[in-house]
Scaffold this motif. Structure first.
Motif, short mmCIF file in Angstrom:
data_model
loop_
_atom_site.label_atom_id
_atom_site.label_comp_id
_atom_site.label_asym_id
_atom_site.label_seq_id
_atom_site.Cartn_x
_atom_site.Cartn_y
_atom_site.Cartn_z
N ILE A 100 -10.86 -2.46 -7.18
CA ILE A 100 -11.47 -1.63 -8.22
C ILE A 100 -12.50 -2.48 -8.95
N SER A 125 -14.02 4.24 -5.41
CA SER A 125 -13.06 3.16 -5.62
C SER A 125 -11.61 3.63 -5.56
N TYR A 126 -11.31 4.73 -6.25
CA TYR A 126 -9.93 5.22 -6.23
C TYR A 126 -9.70 6.26 -5.13
N ILE A 132 -2.19 0.54 -8.51
CA ILE A 132 -3.09 -0.60 -8.38
C ILE A 132 -2.31 -1.89 -8.66
N LYS A 179 -6.08 -5.85 -8.28
CA LYS A 179 -6.95 -4.66 -8.35
C LYS A 179 -7.10 -3.95 -6.99
#
Lengths: 140, 213
Positions: free
Chosen positions: B52, B156-157, B180, B184
């Motif tokens: 992330i 990212s997620y 997470i 990260k």
């Protein structure tokens, strides 16, 4: 003797009719409740929870029988048009906004109201379609 | 003959036992192999995982929140908006049970991003957090512009979000709860509207905590 037989037949017929009537209204009530449960799951459960427990202070619980009984004639309007009135439920004040459900038909509202007012520890019996239609005309 | 069956059985049980002993969560996202020169001058291949990226949002107290807040912690991230009437209440009802389980564990945090950049300003998030009963540092609610939040969600997620004129609430999004780790990296994704997946999340948090000790 013959009189007695006729009387007995008469009484049997009358009681059968009454019994059938009661049965029909019980059947109607359970139809309302089971249809209402499906409507509840699809539209209400997200916020009010599977057991009507509510969600924090975001959505009030549906377990306050006194509130439901007192405000029964307003419930249909709350569901159809939504509401942002503060409400005191189980002694706690809720100020959130409830969204409108304009897609729900009068019969749906009747059924879901009957489900709610006969689940989660409530037991308030029937609330007919015709009454809901009347109540909806009184919405403010 | 009997003996060999027995030894097979022992082997089988031993394998099972060893599996459950060092159970690790998978690492999600893109990865690439990188050649790194060690201190001894020998090249080694290392795997670089998707992480992330840094972010800077306003939280429910209107203070800036960056990844510094999550240093040395694992966290559960999700995307929602306060006026959502469909999946969000269920997601947060379920996530709150996870929060309740790990309330006293300082290594676990929660991060909810709003995707309603028009309405969900920090003051609105604050009210929402208070009403949900979780207005604490452990569970952060953050506001960011569309340019900040949407690419973070999708790239990212790996959670799909968007504006949607067709839906009555004006937005659409997926209900994933993303786990997470301290580095990260994404270690799990759970459907926040399904109670059994949320139970799995609770178990996986324990595994992740043990792994990173």
């Amino acid at each position: 003797m013959r009189k007695n037989i006729i009387l007995a037949i008469f009484l049997t017929v009358i009681s059968a009719i009454i019994y059938a009537c009661q049965n029909a209204s019980e059947i109607e009530l359970s139809t309302y409740i089971s249809n209402g449960k499906d409507i509840y799951r699809a539209n209400c459960q997200n916020c009010h929870g599977e057991n009507g427990e509510g969600l924090g202070e975001l959505a009030p619980p549906l377990t306050d029988s006194v509130f439901l009984e007192k405000n029964k004639s307003k419930l249909a309007c709350y569901i159809k048009n939504g509401t942002d009135q503060p409400m005191t439920i189980n002694g706690k004040t809720y100020q959130g906004k409830m969204p409108a459900f304009p897609k729900l038909q009068t019969i749906d509202i009747a059924q879901v109201t009957v489900y709610i007012t006969n689940a989660f520890g409530n037991k308030q019996g029937m609330y007919k379609y015709e009454q809901v239609a009347k109540d909806l005309q009184e919405c403010k | 003959m009997k003996k060999s069956y027995f030894s097979l059985l022992v082997l089988f049980i031993a394998t099972l036992a060893s599996c459950s002993n060092d159970k690790k969560l998978p690492i999600f996202g893109e990865r690439e192999a990188k050649i790194i020169k060690g201190a001894d001058g020998i090249d080694r291949i290392d795997t670089v995982y998707q992480t992330i990226p840094n972010f800077s949002f306003l939280n429910q107290d209107s203070t800036v929140l960056t990844q510094d807040a999550f240093k040395g912690k694992i966290y559960v991230a999700d995307f929602f908006f306060t006026s959502c009437t469909t999946i969000c209440p269920t997601m947060h009802r379920n996530l709150k049970t996870v929060y309740d389980d790990y309330k006293t564990n300082p290594d676990v945090m929660f991060l909810s991003h709003t995707i309603d950049f028009k309405y969900d300003k920090p003051s609105v998030l604050k009210k929402y957090a208070e009403k949900l009963g979780v207005d604490v540092a452990k569970w952060q609610f953050v506001y960011g512009s569309k340019d900040q939040v949407y690419p973070l969600a999708e790239k990212s997620y790996l959670v799909a979000v968007g504006e949607d004129n067709q839906s009555p609430d004006g937005y659409m999004h997926q209900g994933w709860l993303i786990l997470i780790d301290k580095q990260k990296r994404m270690r799990g994704a759970y459907d926040g509207t399904k109670a059994e997946q949320v139970e799995q999340l609770k178990k996986d948090i324990l595994i992740l905590l043990a792994e990173e000790k």
